[in-house]
Scaffold this active site. Sequence first.
Site, PDB file in Angstrom:
ATOM      1  N   ARG A 104       0.686  -1.362   0.115  1.00 54.50           N
ATOM      2  CA  ARG A 104      -0.171  -0.319  -0.096  1.00 54.50           C
ATOM      3  C   ARG A 104       1.104   1.044  -0.109  1.00 54.50           C
ATOM      4  O   ARG A 104       1.613   1.149   0.821  1.00 54.50           O
ATOM      5  CB  ARG A 104      -0.609   0.162   1.598  1.00 54.50           C
ATOM      6  CG  ARG A 104      -2.213  -0.842   1.016  1.00 54.50           C
ATOM      7  CD  ARG A 104      -3.100  -0.458   2.373  1.00 54.50           C
ATOM      8  NE  ARG A 104      -2.710   0.002   3.507  1.00 54.50           N
ATOM      9  CZ  ARG A 104      -3.310   0.835   3.988  1.00 54.50           C
ATOM     10  NH1 ARG A 104      -4.748   0.713   4.139  1.00 54.50           N
ATOM     11  NH2 ARG A 104      -3.332   1.510   5.360  1.00 54.50           N
ATOM     12  N   ASP A 200       0.828  -2.607  12.709  1.00 54.75           N
ATOM     13  CA  ASP A 200       0.897  -3.371  10.458  1.00 54.75           C
ATOM     14  C   ASP A 200       1.311  -4.223  11.063  1.00 54.75           C
ATOM     15  O   ASP A 200       2.208  -4.797  11.281  1.00 54.75           O
ATOM     16  CB  ASP A 200       2.125  -2.277  10.506  1.00 54.75           C
ATOM     17  CG  ASP A 200       2.823  -2.591   8.968  1.00 54.75           C
ATOM     18  OD1 ASP A 200       2.960  -1.962   7.948  1.00 54.75           O
ATOM     19  OD2 ASP A 200       2.907  -4.231   8.792  1.00 54.75           O
ATOM     20  N   ASP A 203       4.758  -5.556  10.005  1.00 61.26           N
ATOM     21  CA  ASP A 203       5.968  -5.392  10.304  1.00 61.26           C
ATOM     22  C   ASP A 203       6.033  -6.216  11.181  1.00 61.26           C
ATOM     23  O   ASP A 203       6.832  -6.394  12.674  1.00 61.26           O
ATOM     24  CB  ASP A 203       6.177  -3.892  10.591  1.00 61.26           C
ATOM     25  CG  ASP A 203       5.672  -3.261  10.018  1.00 61.26           C
ATOM     26  OD1 ASP A 203       6.876  -3.047   8.938  1.00 61.26           O
ATOM     27  OD2 ASP A 203       6.134  -1.598   9.642  1.00 61.26           O
TER      28      ASP A 203
HETATM   29  C1  PRP Z   1      -1.303  -4.694   4.649  1.00 53.63           C
HETATM   30  C2  PRP Z   1      -2.024  -6.069   4.605  1.00 53.63           C
HETATM   31  C3  PRP Z   1      -2.907  -6.424   3.405  1.00 53.63           C
HETATM   32  C4  PRP Z   1      -3.152  -4.785   3.094  1.00 53.63           C
HETATM   33  C5  PRP Z   1      -4.567  -3.989   3.260  1.00 53.63           C
HETATM   34  O1  PRP Z   1       0.116  -4.997   3.475  1.00 53.63           O
HETATM   35  O2  PRP Z   1      -1.368  -7.292   4.556  1.00 53.63           O
HETATM   36  O3  PRP Z   1      -1.749  -6.306   2.382  1.00 53.63           O
HETATM   37  O4  PRP Z   1      -2.484  -3.527   3.842  1.00 53.63           O
HETATM   38  O5  PRP Z   1      -4.494  -3.107   3.275  1.00 53.63           O
HETATM   39  P1  PRP Z   1      -6.036  -2.617   2.471  1.00 53.63           P
HETATM   40  O6  PRP Z   1      -7.026  -3.235   2.315  1.00 53.63           O
HETATM   41  O7  PRP Z   1      -6.103  -0.570   2.829  1.00 53.63           O
HETATM   42  O8  PRP Z   1      -4.799  -2.855   0.817  1.00 53.63           O
HETATM   43  P2  PRP Z   1       0.682  -3.559   2.907  1.00 53.63           P
HETATM   44  O9  PRP Z   1       0.800  -2.769   2.302  1.00 53.63           O
HETATM   45  O10 PRP Z   1       1.134  -3.004   5.000  1.00 53.63           O
HETATM   46  O11 PRP Z   1       2.437  -4.760   2.875  1.00 53.63           O
HETATM   47  P3  PRP Z   1       3.299  -5.947   3.820  1.00 53.63           P
HETATM   48  O12 PRP Z   1       2.560  -6.578   4.171  1.00 53.63           O
HETATM   49  O13 PRP Z   1       4.103  -5.333   2.462  1.00 53.63           O
HETATM   50  O14 PRP Z   1       3.458  -5.326   5.139  1.00 53.63           O
HETATM   51  N1  URA Z   2      -2.463  -2.792   6.158  1.00 55.67           N
HETATM   52  C1  URA Z   2      -2.084  -3.345   8.268  1.00 55.67           C
HETATM   53  O1  URA Z   2      -0.564  -4.020   7.998  1.00 55.67           O
HETATM   54  N2  URA Z   2      -2.931  -3.368   9.404  1.00 55.67           N
HETATM   55  C2  URA Z   2      -3.501  -2.125   9.360  1.00 55.67           C
HETATM   56  O2  URA Z   2      -4.633  -2.386   9.810  1.00 55.67           O
HETATM   57  C3  URA Z   2      -3.950  -2.003   7.167  1.00 55.67           C
HETATM   58  C4  URA Z   2      -3.529  -2.155   6.484  1.00 55.67           C
END
Ligand code: PRP
Ligand code: URA
Length: 209
Positions: A104, A200, A203
């Site tokens: 995102r 997150d 993370d």
């Molecule tokens: C997080 C999570 C989803 C997304 C959800 O991933 O694991 O994929 O956000 O958010 P949305 O419904 O608003 O799209 P992130 O983009 O943080 O990536 P990551 O898993 O690499 O940390």
């Molecule tokens: N992605 C995350 O990891 N946490 C949230 O709360 C929203 C998007």
Amino acid sequence: MGKVYVFDHPLIQHKMALMRDKNTSTKDFRELVNEIGLLMGYEATRDLELEEVEIETPICPTKAKMLPSISVAIVPILRAGLGLVDGLMSLIPNAKIGHVGLYRDPVTHEPHDYYCKMPEDLDRRKVFVVDPMLATGGSAVAAIDFIKKQGAKNITFMCLIAAPEGIEVLQNAHPDVDIYIAAKDDHLNENAYIVPGLGDAGDRLFGTK
Ligand code: PRP
Ligand code: URA
């Protein structure tokens, strides 16, 4: 419209409380995601089709039911979706795994794709798209758009925590997809994080913050 199943099993709710806690270590967080994925997977696979086979017990030949060799694909949305794969794989060891890489944008919250690799016979499998978080719904919609373009016809989305906003977006974009969630939370904050949520997911899973 796809159905939304919210799991109220006490074991899942107990593990969700431990997992959400900000003092939970990366190691414990990862173990809890894995365990919750397994417990959810048990219920989410209830409708899998079986085929009749002939087997022989020590007593006599008989007919029994087994999963066909081509049955399921699991598609984690990278990176946090990876945390749900092992639990599901322990239930369905011959499932194939596809990967969709999305992140995102921190300002616009729009998903950006960076990787995709799917099994070739996706059209013949029930596909479980997995990600711990359904926030705005942008990532889930983009992932499922892509998976459908690769031929998938029978898709289920599974996540741990969903915001009402994300559920609505996903249902409108993909009304044929059922959604399994362990908890439906309250709302999104100004940074599009789920409240109360867990922070997150990527993370916390990989210890990157
Ligand atoms: C997080 C999570 C989803 C997304 C959800 O991933 O694991 O994929 O956000 O958010 P949305 O419904 O608003 O799209 P992130 O983009 O943080 O990536 P990551 O898993 O690499 O940390
Ligand atoms: N992605 C995350 O990891 N946490 C949230 O709360 C929203 C998007």
